[in-house]
Design a protein around this motif. Structure first.
Motif, short mmCIF file in Angstrom:
data_model
loop_
_atom_site.label_atom_id
_atom_site.label_comp_id
_atom_site.label_asym_id
_atom_site.label_seq_id
_atom_site.Cartn_x
_atom_site.Cartn_y
_atom_site.Cartn_z
N HIS A 168 0.84 -1.21 0.00
CA HIS A 168 0.00 0.00 0.00
C HIS A 168 0.87 1.25 0.00
O HIS A 168 0.56 2.24 -0.69
CB HIS A 168 -0.92 -0.01 1.22
N GLY A 169 1.98 1.22 0.75
CA GLY A 169 2.88 2.37 0.76
C GLY A 169 3.51 2.64 -0.59
O GLY A 169 3.68 3.79 -1.00
N LEU A 170 3.85 1.57 -1.32
CA LEU A 170 4.39 1.75 -2.66
C LEU A 170 3.37 2.36 -3.60
O LEU A 170 3.69 3.20 -4.45
CB LEU A 170 4.87 0.40 -3.21
N ARG A 171 2.12 1.94 -3.45
CA ARG A 171 1.06 2.47 -4.32
C ARG A 171 0.77 3.94 -4.02
O ARG A 171 0.50 4.73 -4.94
CB ARG A 171 -0.21 1.64 -4.14
N THR A 172 0.83 4.35 -2.75
CA THR A 172 0.45 5.70 -2.35
C THR A 172 1.65 6.61 -2.12
O THR A 172 1.49 7.76 -1.69
CB THR A 172 -0.39 5.64 -1.07
N ASN A 173 2.86 6.10 -2.40
CA ASN A 173 4.10 6.87 -2.19
C ASN A 173 4.26 7.29 -0.74
O ASN A 173 4.71 8.40 -0.45
CB ASN A 173 4.15 8.09 -3.12
N ARG A 174 3.90 6.40 0.17
CA ARG A 174 4.13 6.63 1.60
C ARG A 174 5.07 5.53 2.08
O ARG A 174 4.65 4.52 2.64
CB ARG A 174 2.80 6.59 2.37
N LEU A 175 6.34 5.77 1.84
CA LEU A 175 7.33 4.73 2.07
C LEU A 175 7.91 4.84 3.47
O LEU A 175 8.12 5.94 3.99
CB LEU A 175 8.45 4.85 1.04
N GLY A 176 8.18 3.69 4.06
CA GLY A 176 8.78 3.66 5.38
C GLY A 176 9.30 2.28 5.67
O GLY A 176 9.11 1.34 4.88
N PRO A 177 9.97 2.10 6.80
CA PRO A 177 10.47 0.78 7.17
C PRO A 177 9.36 -0.24 7.30
O PRO A 177 8.17 0.11 7.46
CB PRO A 177 11.15 1.04 8.53
N VAL A 178 9.71 -1.52 7.26
CA VAL A 178 8.73 -2.60 7.37
C VAL A 178 8.20 -2.66 8.81
O VAL A 178 8.98 -2.79 9.76
CB VAL A 178 9.37 -3.95 6.99
N VAL A 179 6.89 -2.57 8.96
CA VAL A 179 6.27 -2.50 10.28
C VAL A 179 6.10 -3.89 10.88
O VAL A 179 6.26 -4.91 10.21
CB VAL A 179 4.91 -1.78 10.21
N THR A 180 5.74 -3.93 12.15
CA THR A 180 5.47 -5.20 12.82
C THR A 180 4.11 -5.75 12.39
O THR A 180 3.26 -4.99 11.89
CB THR A 180 5.45 -5.02 14.34
N PRO A 181 3.85 -7.04 12.58
CA PRO A 181 2.51 -7.58 12.28
C PRO A 181 1.41 -6.89 13.08
O PRO A 181 0.30 -6.69 12.55
CB PRO A 181 2.64 -9.05 12.65
N GLU A 182 1.70 -6.50 14.31
CA GLU A 182 0.68 -5.83 15.13
C GLU A 182 0.33 -4.47 14.54
O GLU A 182 -0.86 -4.11 14.41
CB GLU A 182 1.21 -5.66 16.56
N THR A 183 1.36 -3.71 14.15
CA THR A 183 1.11 -2.41 13.53
C THR A 183 0.42 -2.59 12.18
O THR A 183 -0.48 -1.81 11.82
CB THR A 183 2.43 -1.65 13.33
N ALA A 184 0.82 -3.61 11.44
CA ALA A 184 0.20 -3.86 10.14
C ALA A 184 -1.29 -4.14 10.28
O ALA A 184 -2.10 -3.65 9.48
CB ALA A 184 0.89 -5.04 9.46
N GLN A 185 -1.68 -4.91 11.28
CA GLN A 185 -3.10 -5.22 11.47
C GLN A 185 -3.90 -3.94 11.69
O GLN A 185 -4.99 -3.76 11.12
CB GLN A 185 -3.28 -6.16 12.65
N ARG A 186 -3.35 -3.04 12.49
CA ARG A 186 -4.05 -1.78 12.76
C ARG A 186 -4.12 -0.92 11.51
O ARG A 186 -5.19 -0.36 11.18
CB ARG A 186 -3.33 -1.04 13.89
N LEU A 187 -3.02 -0.81 10.78
CA LEU A 187 -3.00 0.04 9.58
C LEU A 187 -3.89 -0.51 8.48
O LEU A 187 -4.57 0.25 7.79
CB LEU A 187 -1.56 0.17 9.08
#
Length: 343
Positions: free
Chosen positions: A249-268
């Protein structure tokens, strides 16, 4: 038997450093070597906060010194960013250091944004993508495989003074154009299926139908890549795939950042309504057996001789466990333990 290999982007996880990412790549390459994977490729990306692999030749030299039998290569070097002589010299040296183990995977995209590409080339007008075929021919000639009447740059320059072997040159792509160039030149071809392209089979059909035998390859040879995560059960694997889907999703929206944890990913992912359509992140999840079955079906459907897997994860241990489970399900031949080698 279809060969099984690894592609590594050396991704940087949230809360960790580039040094951590490269240490994880080192451990993963050593594990792939011990487990019996055929080759290990590292990618080239620039000015991206989630990728530490900016210089494949440097990383390949390091990995060659800490592995024993696995082939090592670039997935790939983006040729528009560099003069062909520079690339040829780098990989000729790698081949001299690790003879018979080096692959030079070449891509025609810059692997970065236009401003960064211009900075790499010291000017926006140099080494454009439209000149890619000519630069590829020059690179081949420098490595001892002339494809033009005058021998190209190889008629005037040497990539290394006294070569006995040369790296294997691969063409990488995600389109029919790259497939046709690889076919015309008789090169092995790797298709970036992990991008989520719907055109994998069509591109490989173009490659095979247009293939011209060459001095380096008598018949077509193709790799397809796939993004995978294997775990103890399907539910755990899906949970661990969350970070890759946030990155997609970050690549598609140009919101790039480090790889998040599974817990953070679930929330996002909940905030955006689930994984983005058309960009699956991880394509295959499940147990080792389930992932192996899916990859065998991919190889059957595409008639590829080799499947190359990549995993975008927050914890390097997840990528290591994926390789272990997949190797067992695939039936790879691991290197004997140190204490067993004498026998």
């Amino acid at each position: 038997m279809t060969r099984l290999s690894v592609l590594d982007l050396a991704t940087v996880a949230a809360g960790r450093t580039s040094a951590d990412a490269l240490a994880g790549t080192t451990r993963l390459a050593q594990l792939a070597d011990r487990l019996g994977y055929h080759r290990y490729w590292v990618a080239e990306h620039h000015n991206m906060p989630m990728v530490a692999a900016t210089s494949p030749p440097v990383l390949i030299a390091h990995l060659g010194a800490v592995t024993r039998r696995i082939r090592l290569g670039s997935g790939g070097v983006m040729l528009p960013n560099f003069p062909p002589l520079v690339v040829a010299e780098q990989f000729a040296m790698l081949e001299a250091l690790h003879p018979g183990r080096i692959d030079l995977g070449i891509g025609r995209a810059p692997g970065t944004d236009p401003a960064t590409a211009a900075a790499l080339r010291r000017g926006a007008g140099q080494l454009g993508v439209e000149d890619f075929p000519l630069h590829l021919l020059d690179l081949l000639s420098l490595l001892g495989d002339p494809r033009t009447d005058d021998g190209g740059l190889g008629a005037r320059f040497r990539a290394t003074p006294a070569a006995t072997t040369a790296p294997t040159v691969w063409l990488l792509g995600s389109s029919g154009y790259s497939a046709q160039v690889a076919a015309r030149l008789g090169l092995p071809f790797a298709f970036a299926h992990h991008f989520g392209s719907p055109h994998t089979e069509a591109a490989l059909d173009l490659y095979r139908s247009g293939f011209t035998p060459s001095r380096v390859l008598s018949e077509p040879y193709a790799i397809v890549t796939a993004s995978v995560i294997a775990a103890g059960d399907d539910e755990e694997a899906e949970w661990l795939a969350g970070p890759s889907r946030v990155m997609a999703h970050g690549l598609r929206t140009n919101r790039l950042g480090p790889v998040v944890t599974p817990e953070t990913a679930q929330r996002l992912l909940a905030d955006i309504g689930g994984p983005p359509a058309g960009l699956p992140g991880t394509q295959v999840t499940g147990t080792g057996e389930k992932v192996a079955d899916a990859l065998r079906e991919l190889a059957r459907r595409t008639a590829a001789q080799e499947v190359m897997v990549t995993s975008t994860v927050h914890d390097p241990a997840v990528a290591e466990r994926t390789l272990e489970l997949l190797a067992a399900a695939w039936g790879l031949s691991p290197e004997p333990a140190v204490e067993d080698r004498a026998g």
